[in-house]
Write a protein that holds these residues in place. Structure first.
Motif, PDB file in Angstrom:
ATOM      1  N   VAL A 179      -8.768 -12.095  -2.171  1.00  0.00           N
ATOM      2  CA  VAL A 179      -8.400 -10.721  -2.523  1.00  0.00           C
ATOM      3  C   VAL A 179      -7.709 -10.097  -1.316  1.00  0.00           C
ATOM      4  CG1 VAL A 179      -9.236  -8.446  -3.232  1.00  0.00           C
ATOM      5  CG2 VAL A 179     -10.308 -10.510  -4.159  1.00  0.00           C
ATOM      6  N   LEU A 180      -6.503  -9.611  -1.524  1.00  0.00           N
ATOM      7  CA  LEU A 180      -5.706  -9.062  -0.437  1.00  0.00           C
ATOM      8  C   LEU A 180      -5.866  -7.552  -0.308  1.00  0.00           C
ATOM      9  CD1 LEU A 180      -2.395 -11.012  -1.215  1.00  0.00           C
ATOM     10  CD2 LEU A 180      -4.328 -11.747   0.210  1.00  0.00           C
ATOM     11  N   ILE A 181      -5.852  -6.870  -1.438  1.00  0.00           N
ATOM     12  CA  ILE A 181      -5.937  -5.402  -1.476  1.00  0.00           C
ATOM     13  C   ILE A 181      -6.811  -5.005  -2.656  1.00  0.00           C
ATOM     14  CG2 ILE A 181      -4.648  -3.238  -1.735  1.00  0.00           C
ATOM     15  CD1 ILE A 181      -2.147  -4.763  -0.762  1.00  0.00           C
ATOM     16  N   LYS A 182      -7.685  -4.034  -2.441  1.00  0.00           N
ATOM     17  CA  LYS A 182      -8.421  -3.398  -3.535  1.00  0.00           C
ATOM     18  C   LYS A 182      -7.877  -1.989  -3.712  1.00  0.00           C
ATOM     19  CE  LYS A 182     -12.843  -5.864  -3.444  1.00  0.00           C
ATOM     20  NZ  LYS A 182     -14.327  -5.734  -3.321  1.00  0.00           N
ATOM     21  N   VAL A 183      -7.710  -1.583  -4.964  1.00  0.00           N
ATOM     22  CA  VAL A 183      -7.151  -0.265  -5.243  1.00  0.00           C
ATOM     23  C   VAL A 183      -7.830   0.329  -6.468  1.00  0.00           C
ATOM     24  CG1 VAL A 183      -5.274  -1.280  -6.617  1.00  0.00           C
ATOM     25  CG2 VAL A 183      -5.011   1.009  -5.666  1.00  0.00           C
ATOM     26  N   SER A 184      -7.973   1.633  -6.482  1.00  0.00           N
ATOM     27  CA  SER A 184      -8.479   2.327  -7.673  1.00  0.00           C
ATOM     28  C   SER A 184      -7.747   3.656  -7.785  1.00  0.00           C
ATOM     29  CB  SER A 184      -9.991   2.548  -7.587  1.00  0.00           C
ATOM     30  OG  SER A 184     -10.321   3.340  -6.460  1.00  0.00           O
ATOM     31  N   GLY A 185      -7.638   4.130  -9.022  1.00  0.00           N
ATOM     32  CA  GLY A 185      -6.960   5.402  -9.233  1.00  0.00           C
ATOM     33  C   GLY A 185      -6.327   5.484 -10.596  1.00  0.00           C
ATOM     34  N   ASN A 186      -5.322   6.334 -10.713  1.00  0.00           N
ATOM     35  CA  ASN A 186      -4.663   6.571 -11.982  1.00  0.00           C
ATOM     36  C   ASN A 186      -3.998   5.301 -12.500  1.00  0.00           C
ATOM     37  OD1 ASN A 186      -1.874   7.459 -13.391  1.00  0.00           O
ATOM     38  ND2 ASN A 186      -3.499   8.915 -13.872  1.00  0.00           N
ATOM     39  N   ALA A 187      -4.304   4.955 -13.756  1.00  0.00           N
ATOM     40  CA  ALA A 187      -3.824   3.705 -14.333  1.00  0.00           C
ATOM     41  C   ALA A 187      -2.306   3.671 -14.449  1.00  0.00           C
ATOM     42  CB  ALA A 187      -4.460   3.490 -15.703  1.00  0.00           C
TER      43      ALA A 187
ATOM     44  N   ILE B 298      -0.802   3.063 -10.967  1.00  0.00           N
ATOM     45  CA  ILE B 298      -0.965   1.690 -10.480  1.00  0.00           C
ATOM     46  C   ILE B 298      -0.016   0.743 -11.202  1.00  0.00           C
ATOM     47  CG2 ILE B 298      -2.561  -0.268 -10.404  1.00  0.00           C
ATOM     48  CD1 ILE B 298      -4.783   1.767  -9.771  1.00  0.00           C
ATOM     49  N   LEU B 299       0.129   0.905 -12.509  1.00  0.00           N
ATOM     50  CA  LEU B 299       1.033   0.035 -13.251  1.00  0.00           C
ATOM     51  C   LEU B 299       2.497   0.324 -12.938  1.00  0.00           C
ATOM     52  CD1 LEU B 299      -0.756  -0.186 -16.709  1.00  0.00           C
ATOM     53  CD2 LEU B 299      -0.599  -1.940 -14.926  1.00  0.00           C
ATOM     54  N   LEU B 300       2.812   1.568 -12.612  1.00  0.00           N
ATOM     55  CA  LEU B 300       4.178   1.890 -12.197  1.00  0.00           C
ATOM     56  C   LEU B 300       4.516   1.191 -10.878  1.00  0.00           C
ATOM     57  CD1 LEU B 300       6.858   3.413 -12.202  1.00  0.00           C
ATOM     58  CD2 LEU B 300       5.636   5.433 -11.346  1.00  0.00           C
ATOM     59  N   ALA B 301       3.567   1.162  -9.960  1.00  0.00           N
ATOM     60  CA  ALA B 301       3.801   0.566  -8.645  1.00  0.00           C
ATOM     61  C   ALA B 301       3.631  -0.949  -8.641  1.00  0.00           C
ATOM     62  CB  ALA B 301       2.836   1.174  -7.626  1.00  0.00           C
ATOM     63  N   GLU B 302       2.963  -1.496  -9.664  1.00  0.00           N
ATOM     64  CA  GLU B 302       2.550  -2.901  -9.640  1.00  0.00           C
ATOM     65  C   GLU B 302       3.687  -3.866  -9.327  1.00  0.00           C
ATOM     66  OE1 GLU B 302       0.732  -6.320 -12.659  1.00  0.00           O
ATOM     67  OE2 GLU B 302       1.267  -4.344 -13.443  1.00  0.00           O
ATOM     68  N   ARG B 303       4.751  -3.858 -10.111  1.00  0.00           N
ATOM     69  CA  ARG B 303       5.789  -4.870  -9.943  1.00  0.00           C
ATOM     70  C   ARG B 303       6.523  -4.704  -8.618  1.00  0.00           C
ATOM     71  NH1 ARG B 303       6.170  -9.367  -9.611  1.00  0.00           N
ATOM     72  NH2 ARG B 303       4.874  -9.386 -11.491  1.00  0.00           N
ATOM     73  N   THR B 304       6.823  -3.476  -8.230  1.00  0.00           N
ATOM     74  CA  THR B 304       7.510  -3.265  -6.955  1.00  0.00           C
ATOM     75  C   THR B 304       6.641  -3.738  -5.798  1.00  0.00           C
ATOM     76  OG1 THR B 304       8.786  -1.405  -7.818  1.00  0.00           O
ATOM     77  CG2 THR B 304       8.529  -1.532  -5.437  1.00  0.00           C
ATOM     78  N   ALA B 305       5.353  -3.389  -5.822  1.00  0.00           N
ATOM     79  CA  ALA B 305       4.444  -3.822  -4.755  1.00  0.00           C
ATOM     80  C   ALA B 305       4.344  -5.343  -4.707  1.00  0.00           C
ATOM     81  CB  ALA B 305       3.064  -3.208  -4.967  1.00  0.00           C
ATOM     82  N   LEU B 306       4.236  -5.978  -5.870  1.00  0.00           N
ATOM     83  CA  LEU B 306       4.145  -7.433  -5.920  1.00  0.00           C
ATOM     84  C   LEU B 306       5.449  -8.092  -5.469  1.00  0.00           C
ATOM     85  CD1 LEU B 306       2.177  -7.975  -9.251  1.00  0.00           C
ATOM     86  CD2 LEU B 306       1.360  -8.454  -6.944  1.00  0.00           C
ATOM     87  N   ASN B 307       6.572  -7.467  -5.818  1.00  0.00           N
ATOM     88  CA  ASN B 307       7.861  -8.025  -5.381  1.00  0.00           C
ATOM     89  C   ASN B 307       7.956  -8.050  -3.859  1.00  0.00           C
ATOM     90  OD1 ASN B 307       8.735  -8.449  -7.989  1.00  0.00           O
ATOM     91  ND2 ASN B 307      10.062  -6.658  -8.067  1.00  0.00           N
ATOM     92  N   PHE B 308       7.604  -6.941  -3.236  1.00  0.00           N
ATOM     93  CA  PHE B 308       7.634  -6.897  -1.768  1.00  0.00           C
ATOM     94  C   PHE B 308       6.651  -7.898  -1.178  1.00  0.00           C
ATOM     95  CE2 PHE B 308       9.131  -2.279  -2.119  1.00  0.00           C
ATOM     96  CZ  PHE B 308      10.422  -2.581  -1.741  1.00  0.00           C
TER      97      PHE B 308
ATOM     98  N   ILE C  37       0.837  -1.205   0.000  1.00  0.00           N
ATOM     99  CA  ILE C  37       0.000   0.000   0.000  1.00  0.00           C
ATOM    100  C   ILE C  37       0.872   1.254   0.000  1.00  0.00           C
ATOM    101  CG2 ILE C  37      -1.628   1.332   1.399  1.00  0.00           C
ATOM    102  CD1 ILE C  37      -2.968  -1.310   2.148  1.00  0.00           C
ATOM    103  N   ALA C  38       1.975   1.222   0.734  1.00  0.00           N
ATOM    104  CA  ALA C  38       2.882   2.368   0.759  1.00  0.00           C
ATOM    105  C   ALA C  38       3.558   2.563  -0.596  1.00  0.00           C
ATOM    106  CB  ALA C  38       3.933   2.185   1.850  1.00  0.00           C
ATOM    107  N   THR C  39       3.800   1.486  -1.323  1.00  0.00           N
ATOM    108  CA  THR C  39       4.378   1.587  -2.662  1.00  0.00           C
ATOM    109  C   THR C  39       3.411   2.295  -3.602  1.00  0.00           C
ATOM    110  OG1 THR C  39       5.663  -0.439  -2.330  1.00  0.00           O
ATOM    111  CG2 THR C  39       5.310   0.269  -4.598  1.00  0.00           C
ATOM    112  N   LEU C  40       2.142   1.946  -3.495  1.00  0.00           N
ATOM    113  CA  LEU C  40       1.123   2.637  -4.297  1.00  0.00           C
ATOM    114  C   LEU C  40       1.061   4.114  -3.937  1.00  0.00           C
ATOM    115  CD1 LEU C  40      -1.581  -0.152  -3.970  1.00  0.00           C
ATOM    116  CD2 LEU C  40      -0.626   0.615  -6.148  1.00  0.00           C
ATOM    117  N   ALA C  41       1.089   4.405  -2.649  1.00  0.00           N
ATOM    118  CA  ALA C  41       1.027   5.795  -2.203  1.00  0.00           C
ATOM    119  C   ALA C  41       2.226   6.600  -2.678  1.00  0.00           C
ATOM    120  CB  ALA C  41       0.928   5.852  -0.681  1.00  0.00           C
TER     121      ALA C  41
END
Length: 274
Positions: free
Chosen positions: A78-86, A89-99, A52-56
């Motif tokens: 489902v672990l996390i639900k998120v909405s916002g700028n596409a 979200i795609l910029l943060a996706e891989r880093t968030a998933l890696n962590f 969540i902090a990666t998304l923020a």
């Protein structure tokens, strides 16, 4: 637990001074999406707050955790639900998933070891065999899986190992030197045979590491110390034989694999364009 500096470095590493070429080309700046982080395995989760902090960090703040660290989840949860700028979200996706995948892998593996010795008094704990820069997070994940932590750093406590013993001239000399120079520090000393254990016991160590001893030798060590010190078994231990060590009566089993060999926990991001 959140390490914001690590998040910043991870995102900077992903961009490498440039931009997300694919997202910039395929998505308008104001495109909105909804997405879900979904578990693809069953296991114990760790790293929700890091995700969540990666998304923020990239400006995506509408994220809701549906589970918490330490929860046992099934595949499809489902672990996390998120909405916002596409693009964000795609910029943060891989880093968030890696962590999230790495830390959940550690907590899941730890829980399997903890389950292997369930019903005994033995605790499973980690070592300093951690990913450089990620020690605090990885040890946190161990705790989320039900394990316990060994020292966080070299300055937290003394651990006198075989090379120290060889340099000092024996277990008694090594222990005495450390105690003399750091009298208030906790001291653990490694022994690789029962005679070394007998030699060091009169010095009243707080903890003795039984290195590469089999369960029968560990049981002898437990009987020998008779509660005078705590004992930790390490070396040659697998999840299959862990229970034999626990039933021998050791207080701890040290498992470097918890952090250096945990498989990634499979988590995906399912996205819908609004």
């Amino acid at each position: 637990m959140i390490d914001r500096e690590l998040i910043k470095r991870a995102i900077a590493e992903d961009l490498n001074g440039g931009v997300d070429i694919t997202s910039m080309a395929t998505l308008s700046p104001d495109a909105k999406v909804s997405a879900q982080f979904v578990a693809r395995n069953e296991g114990v989760i760790a790293g929700i707050n890091m995700a969540i902090a990666t998304l923020a960090e990239v400006g995506v703040t509408d994220a809701t955790a549906l589970v918490k660290d330490g929860d046992l989840v099934k595949s499809g949860t489902v672990l996390i639900k998120v909405s916002g700028n596409a693009r964000g979200i795609l910029l943060a996706e891989r880093t968030a998933l890696n962590f999230l995948g790495h830390l959940s892998g550690i907590s899941t593996l730890t829980s399997q070891w903890v389950n292997a010795v369930a019903g005994t008094e033995t605790k499973i704990r980690d070592t300093r065999k951690t990913t450089p820069g990620m020690r605090a997070l990885e040890k946190y994940a161990v705790r989320m899986g039900g394990g316990t932590n060994h020292r966080l750093s070299l300055s937290d406590a003394a651990l006198i190992k075989d090379n120290h013993i060889a340099a000092a001239g024996g277990v008694v000399a090594a222990f005495s030197l450390v105690h003399e120079k750091f009298p208030t520090s906790e001291i653990e000393i490694e022994v690789d045979n029962l005679q070394q254990l007998r030699d060091v016991l009169p010095l009243k160590p707080g903890l003795v590491l039984l290195d590469n001893m089999d369960p029968e030798q560990c049981a002898e060590a437990v009987a020998l110390v008779a509660g005078a010190t705590k004992l930790e078994a390490s070396g040659g231990i697998t999840i299959e034989n862990a229970r034999a060590y626990a039933e021998a009566g050791v207080d701890y089993i040290a498992v470097g694999a918890l952090t250096h060999s945990a498989p990634n926990f499979d988590i995906g991001l399912d996205m819908e364009v609004e």
